[in-house]
Design a protein around this motif. Structure first.
Motif, mmCIF file in Angstrom:
data_model
loop_
_atom_site.group_PDB
_atom_site.id
_atom_site.type_symbol
_atom_site.label_atom_id
_atom_site.label_comp_id
_atom_site.label_asym_id
_atom_site.label_seq_id
_atom_site.Cartn_x
_atom_site.Cartn_y
_atom_site.Cartn_z
ATOM 1 N N LEU A 140 -27.703 9.489 -52.898
ATOM 2 C CA LEU A 140 -28.038 8.178 -52.320
ATOM 3 C C LEU A 140 -29.500 7.835 -52.582
ATOM 4 O O LEU A 140 -29.836 6.716 -52.961
ATOM 5 N N TYR A 141 -30.365 8.827 -52.373
ATOM 6 C CA TYR A 141 -31.803 8.632 -52.600
ATOM 7 C C TYR A 141 -32.049 8.236 -54.050
ATOM 8 O O TYR A 141 -32.789 7.290 -54.334
ATOM 9 N N HIS A 162 -33.522 4.573 -54.416
ATOM 10 C CA HIS A 162 -34.956 4.616 -54.682
ATOM 11 C C HIS A 162 -35.283 4.642 -56.171
ATOM 12 O O HIS A 162 -35.936 3.762 -56.697
ATOM 13 N N ASP A 163 -34.786 5.672 -56.848
ATOM 14 C CA ASP A 163 -35.140 5.813 -58.261
ATOM 15 C C ASP A 163 -34.430 4.770 -59.130
ATOM 16 O O ASP A 163 -34.998 4.252 -60.082
ATOM 17 N N HIS A 166 -36.832 1.447 -58.553
ATOM 18 C CA HIS A 166 -37.786 1.785 -59.621
ATOM 19 C C HIS A 166 -37.183 1.778 -61.027
ATOM 20 O O HIS A 166 -37.882 2.087 -61.985
ATOM 21 N N GLN A 167 -35.913 1.449 -61.125
ATOM 22 C CA GLN A 167 -35.272 1.274 -62.441
ATOM 23 C C GLN A 167 -35.433 2.483 -63.358
ATOM 24 O O GLN A 167 -35.741 2.342 -64.530
ATOM 25 N N ALA A 174 -37.425 -3.991 -49.051
ATOM 26 C CA ALA A 174 -38.188 -3.178 -48.104
ATOM 27 C C ALA A 174 -39.001 -2.119 -48.844
ATOM 28 O O ALA A 174 -40.165 -1.887 -48.534
ATOM 29 N N HIS A 175 -38.401 -1.493 -49.849
ATOM 30 C CA HIS A 175 -39.162 -0.458 -50.554
ATOM 31 C C HIS A 175 -40.212 -1.061 -51.482
ATOM 32 O O HIS A 175 -41.263 -0.469 -51.698
ATOM 33 N N ARG A 176 -39.948 -2.240 -52.001
ATOM 34 C CA ARG A 176 -41.007 -2.898 -52.782
ATOM 35 C C ARG A 176 -42.188 -3.211 -51.875
ATOM 36 O O ARG A 176 -43.337 -3.126 -52.288
ATOM 37 N N LEU A 177 -41.911 -3.566 -50.610
ATOM 38 C CA LEU A 177 -43.000 -3.809 -49.664
ATOM 39 C C LEU A 177 -43.729 -2.511 -49.328
ATOM 40 O O LEU A 177 -44.920 -2.521 -49.047
ATOM 41 N N HIS A 178 -42.994 -1.388 -49.367
ATOM 42 C CA HIS A 178 -43.667 -0.091 -49.176
ATOM 43 C C HIS A 178 -44.752 0.091 -50.231
ATOM 44 O O HIS A 178 -45.809 0.649 -49.962
ATOM 45 N N HIS A 179 -44.471 -0.399 -51.428
ATOM 46 C CA HIS A 179 -45.421 -0.254 -52.538
ATOM 47 C C HIS A 179 -46.416 -1.406 -52.629
ATOM 48 O O HIS A 179 -47.217 -1.439 -53.561
ATOM 49 N N ALA A 180 -46.355 -2.356 -51.697
ATOM 50 C CA ALA A 180 -47.221 -3.540 -51.798
ATOM 51 C C ALA A 180 -48.631 -3.300 -51.258
ATOM 52 O O ALA A 180 -49.506 -4.139 -51.391
ATOM 53 N N VAL A 181 -48.830 -2.140 -50.621
ATOM 54 C CA VAL A 181 -50.140 -1.818 -50.065
ATOM 55 C C VAL A 181 -50.801 -0.782 -50.974
ATOM 56 O O VAL A 181 -50.147 0.163 -51.410
ATOM 57 N N GLU A 182 -52.079 -0.984 -51.243
ATOM 58 C CA GLU A 182 -52.751 -0.017 -52.103
ATOM 59 C C GLU A 182 -53.185 1.199 -51.303
ATOM 60 O O GLU A 182 -53.668 1.072 -50.177
ATOM 61 N N GLY A 183 -52.992 2.383 -51.873
ATOM 62 C CA GLY A 183 -53.422 3.607 -51.202
ATOM 63 C C GLY A 183 -52.398 4.118 -50.213
ATOM 64 O O GLY A 183 -51.287 3.601 -50.119
#
Ligand SMILES: [Zn+2]
Ligand SMILES: [Zn+2]
Length: 177
Positions: free
Chosen positions: A94-95, A99-100, A104-105, A124-133
């Motif tokens: 599932l992960y 996710h992958d 992340h294609q 939701a996961h794209r928003l996880h990556h929307a913050v730097e650091g």
């Protein structure tokens, strides 16, 4: 009769319970380990790069080795553990899918969900990556996701701001960021 029910019921509950537990554990460890003292490996997943593999993949390897160990325990020492190992393996699939693959294609075809549950998990996961650091990120789970507007509200309270392009459906985004 009762024997047959138990014969199927116990493994089914073990597998389903493990999958649910794993989503909780994955979200918890993502937030408190990967974005905490384990950031050294996870950082590679939050930065753009051209390589096919990331140091962050080592976490998946560790989970895989642990599952193999539990299969061994289940086969030789205590049988219920075998079904727990099945649950962990299903969660791994599932992960990988959500996710992958979806986000992340990392598979050879392109599919961007436009509606429903898949879109929600994807955004939701794209928003996880929307913050730097590593600090101020949202949405640490992979199968369950909070509603997108709730996540956006949280992100607006973030003093470092966030990358609004994560909300767009653009298919031009870099594969691993
Ligand atoms: Zn992360
Ligand atoms: Zn990711």
């Amino acid at each position: 009769m009762i024997d047959t029910v138990l014969y199927y019921l116990v493994p089914t509950l073990l597998v389903l319970g493990t999958v649910v537990f794993m989503e909780w554990f994955a979200a918890w460890s993502h937030e408190h380990i990967m974005h905490g003292w384990g950031w050294g490996w996870h950082k590679s997943h939050h930065e753009p790069h051209d390589e096919a593999l990331e140091e962050n993949d080592l976490y998946a390897v560790i989970f895989g080795i642990f599952a193999v160990f539990l299969f061994w325990v289940g086969a030789t020492i205590f049988w219920p553990v075998w079904w727990i190992a099945i649950g962990i393996s299903i969660y791994g699939i599932l992960y990988f899918f959500f996710h992958d693959g979806l986000v992340h294609q990392r598979w050879p075809f392109k599919y961007i969900p436009r509606k429903g549950y898949l879109k929600r998990v994807y955004q939701a996961h794209r928003l996880h990556h929307a913050v730097e650091g590593r600090d101020g990120c949202v949405s640490f789970g992979f199968v369950y996701a909070e509603p997108v507007d709730k996540l956006v509200k949280k992100l607006h309270g973030n003093k470092n701001g966030f990358d609004q392009s994560a909300l767009k459906d653009d298919d031009q985004r870099p594969a691993a960021h």
